[in-house]
Design an enzyme around this catalytic site. Structure first.
Site, PDB file in Angstrom:
ATOM      1  N   GLY A 178      71.414  51.850 -17.791  1.00 56.20           N
ATOM      2  CA  GLY A 178      71.689  50.413 -17.692  1.00 56.20           C
ATOM      3  C   GLY A 178      72.919  50.057 -16.871  1.00 56.20           C
ATOM      4  CG  HIS A 188      62.202  53.151  -5.186  1.00 53.92           C
ATOM      5  ND1 HIS A 188      61.683  53.763  -6.310  1.00 53.92           N
ATOM      6  CD2 HIS A 188      62.146  54.072  -4.197  1.00 53.92           C
ATOM      7  CE1 HIS A 188      61.312  54.993  -6.004  1.00 53.92           C
ATOM      8  NE2 HIS A 188      61.591  55.213  -4.729  1.00 53.92           N
TER       9      HIS A 188
HETATM   10  C1  GRF Z   1      68.577  53.177 -10.428  1.00 51.70           C
HETATM   11  O1  GRF Z   1      68.933  54.185  -9.575  1.00 51.70           O
HETATM   12  C2  GRF Z   1      67.418  52.392  -9.870  1.00 51.70           C
HETATM   13  O2  GRF Z   1      67.298  52.486  -8.492  1.00 51.70           O
HETATM   14  C3  GRF Z   1      66.222  53.017 -10.500  1.00 51.70           C
HETATM   15  O3  GRF Z   1      66.643  53.469 -11.761  1.00 51.70           O
HETATM   16  C4  GRF Z   1      68.046  53.699 -11.737  1.00 51.70           C
HETATM   17  C5  GRF Z   1      68.608  53.017 -12.935  1.00 51.70           C
HETATM   18  O4  GRF Z   1      69.933  53.351 -13.193  1.00 51.70           O
HETATM   19  N1  GRF Z   1      65.110  52.097 -10.513  1.00 51.70           N
HETATM   20  P1  GRF Z   1      70.726  52.566 -14.314  1.00 51.70           P
HETATM   21  O5  GRF Z   1      69.942  52.695 -15.615  1.00 51.70           O
HETATM   22  O6  GRF Z   1      70.832  51.143 -13.883  1.00 51.70           O
HETATM   23  O7  GRF Z   1      72.057  53.221 -14.419  1.00 51.70           O
END
Ligand code: GRF
Length: 196
Positions: free
Chosen positions: A14, A106
């Site tokens: 998150g 992504h």
């Molecule tokens: C991010 O790298 C995003 O690109 C992908 O999932 C990851 C989430 O990271 N969809 P976080 O949970 O926000 O730290």
């Protein structure tokens, strides 16, 4: 009254969700109303609590075999959904309810390195294995196929010879934090999307 209400969907850490809490904290027309997760152990839930954002956890059955999640979003007058590290495919009933109002990020330059199984370190490993010299982020609308909706924004960064998946992930996270809230804001408010 806030006109634009965002629900964040997150399955894990998150850290992107946290950036949204920060960015929109005192915003005049956009608020982060709630955070939903499929994972009771997601640290994103703790972050929501620390930021006084209400949260809900849902099961696979509830998500795919009922429309209760949609009902919950309606009750809160949610206008937009932001996927931030959300690991499940979004069902059709939810996509149809938020046409061009659901965003995902992504950690690569789509259409390369997207699709089922392409998440987290798998993406960065594939990019490095293919000796790419650049990678980046793609912010896109969500449709029924993983990482397939219209791309709204991309930002690029170099892949260095000495990179491993962790060092590349760190560089990409910086781009995510810098651009994701700002791009979502621009689309919601019908402003020009920033350029890198
Ligand atoms: C991010 O790298 C995003 O690109 C992908 O999932 C990851 C989430 O990271 N969809 P976080 O949970 O926000 O730290």
């Amino acid at each position: 009254m806030t006109e634009n209400k965002i629900a964040i969907f997150a399955s894990g850490n998150g850290s992107n969700a946290e950036k949204f809490f920060d960015y929109f904290r005192n915003h005049s027309s956009i608020e982060i109303t709630c955070l939903l997760s499929n994972n009771i152990d997601a640290y994103a839930l703790t972050r929501a609590q620390n930021n006084e954002v209400q949260s809900r956890v849902f099961s696979r059955k509830l998500f795919y075999d009922s429309e209760e999640v949609l009902e919950f979003l309606k009750q809160l007058s949610i206008t937009h959904i932001v996927l931030a590290g959300f690991m499940w495919l979004v069902p059709k009933y939810l996509i149809n309810a938020f046409p061009n109002r659901m965003f995902n990020i992504h950690p690569a330059l789509l259409p390369k390195y997207g699709g089922k199984g392409m998440y987290g370190h798998h993406v960065h490993e594939a990019v490095i294995a293919n000796s790419e010299n650049e990678s980046g982020i793609s912010i896109h609308f969500v449709n029924e196929v993983y990482d397939d909706g219209e791309v709204i924004f991309q930002a690029r960064c170099p892949v260095k010879e000495e990179d491993d998946p962790d060092t590349l992930a760190q560089r990409i996270h910086k781009l995510e934090y810098k651009y994701y809230p700002e791009v979502v804001e621009a689309v919601i408010l019908d402003r020009e999307v920033p350029v890198q």
